[in-house]
Scaffold this motif. Structure first.
Motif, PDB file in Angstrom:
ATOM      1  N   ALA A   1      20.179 -51.854 -13.225  1.00  0.00           N
ATOM      2  CA  ALA A   1      21.633 -51.929 -13.359  1.00  0.00           C
ATOM      3  C   ALA A   1      22.388 -52.746 -12.057  1.00  0.00           C
ATOM      4  O   ALA A   1      23.102 -53.418 -12.143  1.00  0.00           O
ATOM      5  CB  ALA A   1      22.509 -50.642 -13.944  1.00  0.00           C
ATOM      6  N   VAL A   2      21.992 -52.017 -10.866  1.00  0.00           N
ATOM      7  CA  VAL A   2      22.595 -52.586  -9.705  1.00  0.00           C
ATOM      8  C   VAL A   2      22.286 -53.927  -9.540  1.00  0.00           C
ATOM      9  O   VAL A   2      23.164 -54.916  -8.981  1.00  0.00           O
ATOM     10  CB  VAL A   2      22.187 -51.523  -8.475  1.00  0.00           C
ATOM     11  CG1 VAL A   2      22.700 -52.057  -7.188  1.00  0.00           C
ATOM     12  CG2 VAL A   2      22.941 -50.263  -8.616  1.00  0.00           C
TER      13      VAL A   2
ATOM     14  N   LEU B   1      24.283 -56.245 -11.699  1.00  0.00           N
ATOM     15  CA  LEU B   1      25.517 -56.350 -11.060  1.00  0.00           C
ATOM     16  C   LEU B   1      25.691 -57.371  -9.973  1.00  0.00           C
ATOM     17  O   LEU B   1      26.400 -58.076  -9.984  1.00  0.00           O
ATOM     18  CB  LEU B   1      26.101 -55.002 -10.740  1.00  0.00           C
ATOM     19  CG  LEU B   1      27.536 -54.818  -9.994  1.00  0.00           C
ATOM     20  CD1 LEU B   1      28.424 -55.263 -11.213  1.00  0.00           C
ATOM     21  CD2 LEU B   1      27.819 -53.514  -9.704  1.00  0.00           C
TER      22      LEU B   1
END
Length: 285
Positions: free
Chosen positions: A265-266, A269
């Motif tokens: 997820a990071v 992003l």
């Protein structure tokens, strides 16, 4: 006398012709479109399985069969201290390696994209050879280098190894941006009295910053999931991939999937931020 009028002959109504539907032909564009979606699906399926099994209500560490849905593993993320330490070690090494690779790779990429000097062809060859060489060869050669130098294997040697194979990726990304850079902008800054150093930091660097950010992000991704080179240069240090490899003998806990989901997820992003910055930079150009 008037001539007799002949009866009009009735003509048969013309047959209604229905429009012929064109046959659908499989074109190269359609095949390429379908192939692209197949590849995307092939890449997404393992990630989706990892995310799914982070919510698996498994009773033990053998997280291989679906036993129900739960959020409890997100609350018990740091239940295994060894796993937490391995993840922290991987993140710290990846941060340091990506920053060093970004600084060194940006300088190399800028020099190769802007200037023509003796040895630039050899440097290009070495750079692409580093990117294409098997990690097994690089790991074994670095292990021989560290052993010959008497350096103790640990986080420092892992970081040095990660910097060495990440520099080339950063340099290639930055070089590609520098080649397409409009020199007239820098010339305008020089005409207005800016020094070469000021021109670089005020004009050139903001333009190539999205490429630098993309290279640093790529170096971070390469470092945090590297296994082969790390296994040769780690010694007794455990990183996140090495811990997972060792845990396969007794079972991988669901926390591994949760940590992998958060890292993914990071990364997504950061990729979105880099894409937005790149688009805004192209609009300014």
């Amino acid at each position: 006398m008037t001539a007799p009028t002949l009866p009009r002959q009735r003509t048969a109504p013309a047959e209604e012709t229905l429009p012929v539907k064109p046959r659908r032909r499989i074109t190269g564009g359609g095949v390429l479109h379908a192939y692209t979606w197949v590849v995307i699906g092939w890449l997404i399926v393992p990630i989706a399985v990892m995310i799914l099994f982070g919510f698996n209500d498994t009773p033990g560490r053998y997280n291989q069969t679906w036993d129900g849905f739960t959020f409890k593993w997100y609350g018990r993320l740091f239940e295994y201290p060894d796993l937490t330490n391995a993840l922290i070690t991987s993140i710290l090494i990846a941060i340091v390696a990506s920053l060093l690779s970004g600084a060194l790779g940006t300088g190399i990429g800028y020099a190769l994209g802007r200037y023509r000097f003796r040895g630039s062809g050899t440097l290009n060859l070495i750079m692409f050879a580093t990117m294409s060489s098997p990690e097994l060869i690089m790991g074994a050669s670095l292990l021989s280098l560290f052993v010959s130098a008497g350096a103790g294997l640990g986080p420092v040697t892992i970081t040095i190894a990660h910097v060495m194979f990440s520099i080339s990726f950063v340099a290639v990304v930055v070089r590609a941006r520098v080649i397409t850079l409009d020199r007239s902008i820098e010339e305008a800054a020089a005409d207005l009295g800016a020094s070469p150093w000021t021109t670089f930091w005020k004009v050139t660097f903001p333009i190539i910053l999205p490429a630098v950010f993309s290279g640093v992000l790529l170096a971070f991704a390469l470092s945090i999931d590297d296994f082969i080179v790390t296994a040769f240069t780690a010694g007794t240090t455990k990183t996140f991939p090495l811990w997972i490899w060792g845990a396969t003998r007794v079972g991988i806990p669901p926390q591994v999937n949760v940590m992998g989901t958060l890292i993914f997820a990071v990364g997504v992003l950061f990729a979105v931020v880099a894409n937005v910055r790149s688009r805004s930079s192209r609009k300014r150009d």
